[in-house]
Motif scaffolding. Sequence first.
Motif, PDB file in Angstrom:
ATOM      1  N   VAL A  96     -52.585 -56.738  10.232  1.00  0.00           N
ATOM      2  CA  VAL A  96     -51.689 -57.766   9.892  1.00  0.00           C
ATOM      3  C   VAL A  96     -52.463 -59.300   9.733  1.00  0.00           C
ATOM      4  O   VAL A  96     -53.151 -59.360  10.580  1.00  0.00           O
ATOM      5  N   LEU A  97     -52.303 -59.979   8.655  1.00  0.00           N
ATOM      6  CA  LEU A  97     -53.036 -61.106   8.491  1.00  0.00           C
ATOM      7  C   LEU A  97     -51.526 -62.036   8.623  1.00  0.00           C
ATOM      8  O   LEU A  97     -50.761 -62.136   7.765  1.00  0.00           O
ATOM      9  N   LEU A  98     -51.544 -63.102   9.628  1.00  0.00           N
ATOM     10  CA  LEU A  98     -50.626 -63.868   9.792  1.00  0.00           C
ATOM     11  C   LEU A  98     -50.880 -65.274   9.406  1.00  0.00           C
ATOM     12  O   LEU A  98     -51.808 -65.702  10.041  1.00  0.00           O
ATOM     13  N   ILE A  99     -50.142 -65.983   8.540  1.00  0.00           N
ATOM     14  CA  ILE A  99     -50.480 -67.319   8.350  1.00  0.00           C
ATOM     15  C   ILE A  99     -49.388 -67.947   8.544  1.00  0.00           C
ATOM     16  O   ILE A  99     -48.122 -68.015   7.881  1.00  0.00           O
ATOM     17  N   ASP A 100     -49.684 -68.931   9.594  1.00  0.00           N
ATOM     18  CA  ASP A 100     -48.519 -69.919   9.940  1.00  0.00           C
ATOM     19  C   ASP A 100     -49.273 -70.919  10.589  1.00  0.00           C
ATOM     20  O   ASP A 100     -50.094 -70.997  11.402  1.00  0.00           O
ATOM     21  N   ASP A 101     -48.845 -72.233  10.204  1.00  0.00           N
ATOM     22  CA  ASP A 101     -49.239 -73.264  10.927  1.00  0.00           C
ATOM     23  C   ASP A 101     -48.653 -73.904  12.158  1.00  0.00           C
ATOM     24  O   ASP A 101     -49.065 -74.585  12.960  1.00  0.00           O
ATOM     25  N   ASP A 102     -47.522 -72.964  12.758  1.00  0.00           N
ATOM     26  CA  ASP A 102     -47.160 -73.072  14.138  1.00  0.00           C
ATOM     27  C   ASP A 102     -47.941 -72.147  15.087  1.00  0.00           C
ATOM     28  O   ASP A 102     -47.304 -70.990  15.056  1.00  0.00           O
ATOM     29  N   PRO A 103     -48.927 -72.510  15.849  1.00  0.00           N
ATOM     30  CA  PRO A 103     -49.572 -71.574  16.618  1.00  0.00           C
ATOM     31  C   PRO A 103     -48.343 -70.903  17.481  1.00  0.00           C
ATOM     32  O   PRO A 103     -48.832 -69.920  17.823  1.00  0.00           O
ATOM     33  N   GLN A 104     -47.323 -71.405  18.138  1.00  0.00           N
ATOM     34  CA  GLN A 104     -46.448 -71.123  18.898  1.00  0.00           C
ATOM     35  C   GLN A 104     -45.875 -69.792  18.441  1.00  0.00           C
ATOM     36  O   GLN A 104     -45.793 -68.790  19.061  1.00  0.00           O
ATOM     37  N   ARG A 105     -45.357 -69.957  17.171  1.00  0.00           N
ATOM     38  CA  ARG A 105     -44.648 -68.933  16.566  1.00  0.00           C
ATOM     39  C   ARG A 105     -45.408 -68.008  16.487  1.00  0.00           C
ATOM     40  O   ARG A 105     -45.305 -66.904  16.521  1.00  0.00           O
ATOM     41  N   ALA A 106     -46.905 -68.185  15.993  1.00  0.00           N
ATOM     42  CA  ALA A 106     -48.079 -67.183  15.853  1.00  0.00           C
ATOM     43  C   ALA A 106     -47.917 -66.146  16.909  1.00  0.00           C
ATOM     44  O   ALA A 106     -48.062 -64.914  16.993  1.00  0.00           O
ATOM     45  N   VAL A 107     -48.198 -66.935  18.250  1.00  0.00           N
ATOM     46  CA  VAL A 107     -48.509 -66.320  19.426  1.00  0.00           C
ATOM     47  C   VAL A 107     -46.915 -65.327  19.680  1.00  0.00           C
ATOM     48  O   VAL A 107     -47.230 -64.221  20.067  1.00  0.00           O
ATOM     49  N   ALA A 108     -45.956 -65.888  19.601  1.00  0.00           N
ATOM     50  CA  ALA A 108     -44.563 -65.094  19.820  1.00  0.00           C
ATOM     51  C   ALA A 108     -44.723 -63.985  19.169  1.00  0.00           C
ATOM     52  O   ALA A 108     -44.287 -62.905  19.324  1.00  0.00           O
ATOM     53  N   LEU A 109     -45.007 -64.093  17.772  1.00  0.00           N
ATOM     54  CA  LEU A 109     -44.937 -62.664  16.838  1.00  0.00           C
ATOM     55  C   LEU A 109     -45.974 -61.878  17.443  1.00  0.00           C
ATOM     56  O   LEU A 109     -45.936 -60.693  17.459  1.00  0.00           O
ATOM     57  N   SER A 110     -47.197 -62.405  17.414  1.00  0.00           N
ATOM     58  CA  SER A 110     -48.251 -61.317  17.848  1.00  0.00           C
ATOM     59  C   SER A 110     -47.771 -60.529  19.185  1.00  0.00           C
ATOM     60  O   SER A 110     -48.088 -59.596  19.512  1.00  0.00           O
ATOM     61  N   LEU A 163     -52.888 -54.691  14.418  1.00  0.00           N
ATOM     62  CA  LEU A 163     -53.891 -55.708  14.848  1.00  0.00           C
ATOM     63  C   LEU A 163     -53.521 -57.262  14.079  1.00  0.00           C
ATOM     64  O   LEU A 163     -53.551 -57.061  12.642  1.00  0.00           O
ATOM     65  N   VAL A 164     -53.130 -57.959  14.731  1.00  0.00           N
ATOM     66  CA  VAL A 164     -52.768 -59.435  14.035  1.00  0.00           C
ATOM     67  C   VAL A 164     -53.971 -60.295  14.256  1.00  0.00           C
ATOM     68  O   VAL A 164     -54.587 -60.775  15.034  1.00  0.00           O
ATOM     69  N   GLU A 165     -54.277 -60.785  12.889  1.00  0.00           N
ATOM     70  CA  GLU A 165     -55.034 -61.765  12.791  1.00  0.00           C
ATOM     71  C   GLU A 165     -54.524 -63.192  12.243  1.00  0.00           C
ATOM     72  O   GLU A 165     -53.862 -62.914  11.439  1.00  0.00           O
ATOM     73  N   HIS A 166     -54.628 -64.081  12.947  1.00  0.00           N
ATOM     74  CA  HIS A 166     -53.788 -65.461  12.662  1.00  0.00           C
ATOM     75  C   HIS A 166     -54.814 -66.518  12.199  1.00  0.00           C
ATOM     76  O   HIS A 166     -55.846 -66.660  12.586  1.00  0.00           O
ATOM     77  N   MET A 167     -54.351 -67.054  11.115  1.00  0.00           N
ATOM     78  CA  MET A 167     -55.037 -68.325  10.663  1.00  0.00           C
ATOM     79  C   MET A 167     -53.956 -69.408  10.145  1.00  0.00           C
ATOM     80  O   MET A 167     -52.907 -69.001   9.929  1.00  0.00           O
ATOM     81  N   ILE A 168     -54.704 -70.636  10.065  1.00  0.00           N
ATOM     82  CA  ILE A 168     -53.780 -71.793   9.868  1.00  0.00           C
ATOM     83  C   ILE A 168     -53.665 -71.608   8.436  1.00  0.00           C
ATOM     84  O   ILE A 168     -54.478 -71.610   7.502  1.00  0.00           O
ATOM     85  N   GLY A 169     -52.454 -72.010   7.635  1.00  0.00           N
ATOM     86  CA  GLY A 169     -52.004 -72.069   6.526  1.00  0.00           C
ATOM     87  C   GLY A 169     -52.842 -72.764   5.581  1.00  0.00           C
ATOM     88  O   GLY A 169     -53.305 -72.408   4.283  1.00  0.00           O
ATOM     89  N   ALA A 170     -53.191 -73.950   6.009  1.00  0.00           N
ATOM     90  CA  ALA A 170     -53.913 -75.275   5.270  1.00  0.00           C
ATOM     91  C   ALA A 170     -55.099 -74.627   4.781  1.00  0.00           C
ATOM     92  O   ALA A 170     -55.852 -75.208   4.238  1.00  0.00           O
TER      93      ALA A 170
END
Lengths: 353, 200
Positions: free
Chosen positions: B12-26, B35-42
């Motif tokens: 899963v590639l998660l693109i979200d500018d809100d790190p807290q939300r990303a952590v919650a989802l992961s 396997l969640v990979e997070h990156m900042i949308g911008a």
Amino acid sequence: MAQQEKTMAQQNKTELTIGFMPLSDCAPLVVAQKLGLFEQQGLAVKLERQNSWATLRDKLLAGYLDMAQMLAPMPLAMHLGLGNVAEKMSVPMILSYNGNGITLSTQLFSEVLTANSALAQTVLAEPMSASLLKPIVEQRKSAGLNKLSFATVFPYSCHYYQLAAWLYQGGISLEDVDIRIIPPSGMVQAMGNNEIDGFCVGSPWNAVAVRAGIGVTVIASREIWHNTPEKVLGVTNNWQLQHPQTLLAVTRALGQACQWLTGGPNRFEAARWLSEAGYVGAELENIAPALLDSCLTQQGSAPREVQGHTIFHQSQQHNQADREQGIWLLQQMQRCSHLDASIDLQQVVSQVY
Amino acid sequence: MSESEPQQPLRVLLIDDDPQRAVALSAALDKSRYLVEHMIGADVSLLKQVDALQPDVIIIDIESPSRDILDSLHTLNSFNPKPIVMFSEQEDTNTINQSVHCGVSAYVTREVNTKRVRSILDAAVARFQQMQSLRNQLQETQQELASRKVVERAKVLLMETRNLSENEAYQMIRKMAMDNGQRMEQVAKNMIDIITTLSM
């Protein structure tokens, strides 16, 4: 009977949400808001800023937005079901003509000067031909290097077709380069990171790249195509049928705003409004040039005058969607293989325009 | 849908500018299955990331400017399309889903119960694969139809200009294709070009 009353009420929907993208050519919407032109028509309009064209499209189709400022080819693509489930669209008016520019990275621009040494610095005094890139494209090909990479803002956009036309006029085909999509707000960063060698984008982003010393603007879109629609008002056919009176009122207000934008002094005032955070939210020094017929070229060089760089109103046209222009846009889509060559263009355009 | 559990974890590639939300989802997703990979949308190196990671599904906030980059994956043939799930603030995501290309992506509300995220992701991937295979079939069929039309047209032209029977014309195209190691469609195209140019 109740049904009839309901229909009447719908025709006079007075509270509207219009979507727009934070670019200088959203000026007609902002001007209509600031001058109270919507209120004069009995409308309460909420302008809702969007961050991406695809999302603006989906929100319009889902009814979250009543109408939206769109890239001119967008309603045609939506109507044909390119990128969404086909939905009959309508273009009640043109909001702006021209206004884009092509910027090369400073690195690529110095390569151009090296490869065409006879030019020296005179190249920036006039629009640059893409043929100057040809030796670089060829050299990269024979050396087995990566192709030059260009970005535009959306596949179905004048930017994409203008870039393709400019390259084509210089003897470069789309196969010779890589084209990718990057949102306007990401262009300068991508160029700064050496991810792209050039882009075609609207104001204020060419100016931002030049002032940051990251790019050199080599041609304005007005110098590639002569006065073609850039942004239009887009609405679903369904919405138009349900609220014909409302739509008429909106186009009257926006028509007045476009007229108000004909004069230079008003343009500067508009640029000030656009720079506010709720609209474009960029520096005045980057928004103003394209609205004042000025095309910044390179850091430390003089800007170039481009008459009609951005046009909001043509006296002959009254911002009416012109079918010939629609056909022209569809032909560009065909040239870039975005549209099947067998499509009946006349039929499409008569439904949308 | 009687999909058997995939053996491989879903990338899963998660693109979200809100790190807290990303952590919650992961955190809400079972690590052995996702396997969640997070990156900042911008971040505009998005395509590089997609290329490197080859995610099975991409999750992006509807308000992210990078959405257009992902949307173009379906338009520009140089990139592999991917199933995309979009988090939206809208309460009612049904309306928006009706207008979206089926299977390419789905909108889900932001407040989605994390237990449901898993089924949403699985459904998005499965539906997307279904759509892709349908799309490929359609493309092949269209291709075949177009190629038949070209051969037909070349046959008719040969019959008219050289006074051949239908079968003779067909054999002639076929022989040329075999002799030159080209596809019949290509030979037919060349013939049409030559014959129409000559008869102008």
